[in-house]
Design an enzyme around this catalytic site. Structure first.
Site, PDB file in Angstrom:
ATOM      1  N   LYS A 288       0.909  -1.224   0.052  1.00 47.08           N
ATOM      2  CA  LYS A 288       0.162   0.048  -0.006  1.00 47.08           C
ATOM      3  C   LYS A 288       1.113   1.256  -0.074  1.00 47.08           C
ATOM      4  O   LYS A 288       1.524   1.472   0.845  1.00 47.08           O
ATOM      5  CB  LYS A 288      -0.847  -0.085   1.285  1.00 47.08           C
ATOM      6  N   GLU A 292      -3.560   7.032   1.985  1.00 57.18           N
ATOM      7  CA  GLU A 292      -3.897   7.378   3.328  1.00 57.18           C
ATOM      8  C   GLU A 292      -2.527   7.513   4.097  1.00 57.18           C
ATOM      9  O   GLU A 292      -2.248   7.035   5.247  1.00 57.18           O
ATOM     10  CB  GLU A 292      -4.721   6.169   3.962  1.00 57.18           C
ATOM     11  N   ARG A 325      -1.417  -2.386  -4.364  1.00 60.09           N
ATOM     12  CA  ARG A 325      -2.762  -2.060  -4.251  1.00 60.09           C
ATOM     13  C   ARG A 325      -3.048  -0.824  -5.092  1.00 60.09           C
ATOM     14  O   ARG A 325      -2.182   0.289  -5.115  1.00 60.09           O
ATOM     15  CB  ARG A 325      -3.283  -1.807  -2.786  1.00 60.09           C
ATOM     16  N   ASP A 371     -14.957   2.406  -1.421  1.00 60.81           N
ATOM     17  CA  ASP A 371     -14.421   1.740  -0.380  1.00 60.81           C
ATOM     18  C   ASP A 371     -15.379   0.491   0.340  1.00 60.81           C
ATOM     19  O   ASP A 371     -15.864   0.578   1.364  1.00 60.81           O
ATOM     20  CB  ASP A 371     -13.811   2.465   0.661  1.00 60.81           C
ATOM     21  N   GLU A 399     -16.474  -4.280   7.206  1.00 57.96           N
ATOM     22  CA  GLU A 399     -16.331  -3.065   7.896  1.00 57.96           C
ATOM     23  C   GLU A 399     -17.598  -2.104   7.778  1.00 57.96           C
ATOM     24  O   GLU A 399     -17.949  -1.591   8.640  1.00 57.96           O
ATOM     25  CB  GLU A 399     -15.094  -2.517   7.109  1.00 57.96           C
ATOM     26  N   TRP A 547     -12.294  13.394   3.270  1.00 56.85           N
ATOM     27  CA  TRP A 547     -12.117  12.092   2.867  1.00 56.85           C
ATOM     28  C   TRP A 547     -12.949  11.819   1.381  1.00 56.85           C
ATOM     29  O   TRP A 547     -12.616  10.787   0.875  1.00 56.85           O
ATOM     30  CB  TRP A 547     -12.418  10.838   3.638  1.00 56.85           C
TER      31      TRP A 547
HETATM   32  O1  GCW Z   1     -11.388   1.466   4.028  1.00 57.19           O
HETATM   33  C1  GCW Z   1     -10.263   1.781   4.634  1.00 57.19           C
HETATM   34  C2  GCW Z   1     -10.317   1.068   5.791  1.00 57.19           C
HETATM   35  C3  GCW Z   1      -8.725   1.414   6.420  1.00 57.19           C
HETATM   36  C4  GCW Z   1      -7.921   0.416   5.292  1.00 57.19           C
HETATM   37  C5  GCW Z   1      -8.182   0.966   4.047  1.00 57.19           C
HETATM   38  C6  GCW Z   1      -7.065   0.430   2.837  1.00 57.19           C
HETATM   39  C7  GCW Z   1      -6.065  -0.985   5.857  1.00 57.19           C
HETATM   40  O2  GCW Z   1     -11.140   2.245   6.609  1.00 57.19           O
HETATM   41  O3  GCW Z   1      -8.800   0.698   7.476  1.00 57.19           O
HETATM   42  O4  GCW Z   1      -6.786   0.559   5.957  1.00 57.19           O
HETATM   43  O5  GCW Z   1      -9.302   0.888   3.713  1.00 57.19           O
HETATM   44  O6  GCW Z   1      -7.942  -0.575   2.487  1.00 57.19           O
HETATM   45  O7  GCW Z   1      -6.019   0.331   2.641  1.00 57.19           O
END
Ligand code: GCW
Length: 685
Positions: A288, A292, A325, A371, A399, A547
């Protein structure tokens, strides 16, 4: 009290005397050739499972093939198989595929299991046990199976402090207090569960790689990684690690992590060599980057092909893969600015790089452009890339779908995703064909999913959420299997074959995604959850944040205008005719309307209802249907052991309560915003 720990590998003695006799004829003798460690695992599993089912010790022997029984072997070292089954059919058997065939030999029943690889053998054995657990006879089998995806992977989001990012079933089974756990038996049982549904790869740590986990690739921690990897190897899974792109700086003492810097490249090569000394069958890295707040090549003015290729070059001599990713977007947006669109991000970042990645790189693409919401369109990157290896990323952990407190059977959602027609090569180019590598003739392909397990006694918190892990495995093996079939298999393996039980549970599972969707965010708009932990309703929870997750509800209407004509232009990332379908207000499917269009509350859906009435109706119905799940489960009180019955009942009751909260929060919000009454005048608080 039963805890659910055995999950779908719960073996019990066969209850029918007749069938018992039938099975015993076969298990009186099992011939096999000793081979790789995985072969030994396969035989152990067979002896264990069949031993319990038949209440007899399974007799294994490696010579003197005569009489009734089962013959098991790899095609290349069991020459008798060729005589039995014929060279032709064996020759066409793909890697990890297997055959299972009943034959009669001098009037005696025999069953032959033949595979090309040891992994295939293990899968054949688990298949045979599945058949026996669902009380099927063995005298008319003629099965040829093989996985459609080469990589069938699980991603753990476990941290070494024992926490799990987005984990809803307890703490990590791998780590505690910044160390590996000392009891490996649970990890072994996890490997069994995964292998039994055909999973062949696992990444051991969270893609957000923190300080301690950055050290997993160092000589300090590699011996423990290797020990863990060996448990998985015995079950045919290769181990991967998530890495920190800034490692050369953070732990390597270098001044930079620039992927084009010679020192950095040499550092990764040296690390890769070290890893393979410890773990000869190491799978590779999961990355990754630039997402973020994680470091990545952008810091050095490089692109993601530069970053991925640098790692790929380090792993290539050992046959390792880089899984990169595509979850890359601007997470510092201003809600006032309607130009940027997070949904566009992955496509905009990666299509210009198509064809520039090494052969041992795969791009891992989340199923949707946002997401893991309860409803999203399929990511247009599937089909947008044709010269790059791709992998689909799913989220088994719930989630945004109720966090394993709510029942949400995800194979229903996943089937829609993998069946989606991208039209990338004209009609009939499904996501399944793209990710398998078939559509574009790619060398590597497959699917990965974020695990939903932890150290809760029943693995998944909600016992019925085990069906999602099971279902993921089965779908990753073959995306053509239907969600009904998977639900039936799982229920039968977990609770037995009694019709009332299987019927009730299967129907509950199959209804559950639609139930969850109906009382949460409407018509594909997504979010509306509480910030950070993402549990429970908060309509504006993510509305004024950075976000990029907005629904734009005001007193006139709601939805995100992603059309080409007047919106963000996201719709144009799809080829025809998907583009036209989404672009058009008339043709856009109701369930995604607010993902693509901003409309007044009085807009009429294809269903004939107005948007506002749809919101009211689905939220009342949804909460009622959640209550109905409790009632349906209660009809099984006398049919299911108390331990498992209670666990599920508790969760379903909690869901029913929480669904009412969702209903009320959402209905109140939209009554207030729109000023339009529910035509049925139900109470709105
Ligand atoms: O949706 C977000 C999640 C994060 C996650 C991120 C990702 C691992 O809230 O917790 O981090 O996606 O997929 O990298």
């Amino acid at each position: 009290k039963e805890s659910g720990y055995e999950a779908w590998l719960r073996y019990r003695p066969c209850e029918s005397e007749e069938l018992l006799g039938h099975y015993r004829k076969y298990f009186n003798r099992v011939w096999f050739r000793q081979g790789l460690e995985i072969m030994r695992t396969a035989m152990q599993e067979l002896s264990h499972g069949a031993g319990i089912i038949t209440r007899c010790t399974v007799r294994l022997c490696d010579e003197g093939w005569q009489g009734a029984g089962i013959a098991i072997g790899l095609i290349d070292d069991f020459s008798e198989l060729k005589d039995l089954l014929g060279n032709e059919i064996l020759g066409t058997l793909p890697e990890d595929g297997y055959l299972m065939r009943s034959i009669e030999h001098e009037g005696l029943p025999r069953l032959v299991l033949a595979a090309r690889s040891a992994n295939g053998m293990l899968y054949a054995v688990f298949h045979l046990l599945r058949l026996m657990k669902s009380v099927q006879r063995l005298d008319r089998l003629n099965i040829a199976e093989h996985p459609r995806n080469a990589l069938r992977m699980i991603n753990q989001w476990d941290n070494m402090d024992g926490s799990i990012e987005r984990g809803y079933a307890g703490r990590s089974i791998f780590y505690r207090d910044d160390e590996f756990v000392s009891d490996w038996s649970r990890i072994r049982d996890y490997a069994r569960l995964l292998a039994s549904v055909g999973i062949n790869a696992i990444s051991l740590n969270n893609v957000n790689v923190h300080e301690r986990e950055t050290l997993l690739i160092t000589d300090e921690l590699l011996p423990k990684v290797a020990q863990t990897a060996s448990i998985f190897s015995a079950y045919g899974l290769r181990t991967y690690l998530s890495i920190n792109f800034a490692s050369p700086r953070q732990i390597g003492g270098l001044p930079t992590a620039d992927p084009l810097d010679e020192g950095v490249r040499a550092w990764w090569k040296e690390r890769a060599d070290a890893i393979y000394r410890h773990i000869p069958d190491f799978g590779g890295f999961l990355v990754k980057a630039d997402s973020e707040f994680r470091p990545g090549p952008y810091t050095y003015g490089r692109n993601h092909a530069d970053g991925a290729n640098m790692l790929a070059d380090a792993l290539e001599p050992h046959g390792g893969l880089v899984i990169w990713r595509c979850f890359v977007y601007d997470c510092l947006q201003d809600w006032r600015d309607r130009k940027p669109d997070r949904a566009r991000a992955a496509y905009d970042h990666y299509t210009p790089l198509d064809g520039r990645f090494r052969e041992n790189v795969l791009l891992q693409i989340k199923n949707g452009p946002m997401d893991f919401q309860v409803r999203e369109p399929v990511s247009p990157l599937f089909g947008g890339l044709s010269k790059t290896n791709q992998m689909l990323e799913l989220q088994i952990t719930q989630e945004y779908t109720g966090q394993q407190k709510h029942l949400c059977y995800l194979p229903s959602q996943w089937k829609e995703i993998v069946d989606f027609d991208t039209f990338a090569l004209g009609e009939g180019t499904s996501v399944a064909q793209i990710v398998s590598g078939k559509a574009f003739g790619r060398r590597h392909g497959g699917v990965a999913a974020v695990s939903n397990i932890g150290d809760d006694q029943n693995w998944t918190g909600h016992l019925l959420a085990q069906a999602n892990l099971y279902g993921y495995g089965r779908l990753s093996w073959n995306m053509e299997i239907g969600e009904e079939e998977i639900a039936w298999e799982w229920t039968c393996l977990t609770f037995g074959k009694k019709e009332k039980v299987t019927d009730t549970i299967c129907c509950m599972l199959l209804d559950s995604w639609s139930i969850y969707e109906s009382y949460t965010a409407p018509l594909g708009v997504g979010w509306m959850v509480q910030p950070n932990h993402h549990y429970g309703p908060s309509v504006d929870g993510y509305e004024y944040s950075k976000w990029g997750t907005y629904h734009f509800a005001d007193c006139h209407g709601i939805g995100v205008n992603r059309t080409l004509l007047t919106g963000t232009g996201y719709s144009a990332q799809y080829p025809s005719p998907q583009f036209e379908r989404y672009e058009s207000l008339q043709d856009c499917p109701d369930e995604l309307l607010l993902f693509f269009h901003h409309v007044p509350y009085t807009h009429r859906l294809q269903s004939g209802k107005t948007v506002i009435q749809h919101i009211y109706d689905t939220h009342y119905e949804g909460a009622e249907r959640a209550e109905g799940l409790v009632e349906r489960w209660k009809t099984l009180e006398d049919d299911i052991d108390e331990g498992r019955y209670r666990q599920v009942l508790d969760r379903l009751q909690e869901q029913a309560e929480h669904a009412k909260e969702w209903r009320d929060v959402i209905n109140t919000y939209f009554l207030r915003k729109s000023g339009i009454q529910d035509i049925h005048k139900r109470p709105i608080y």
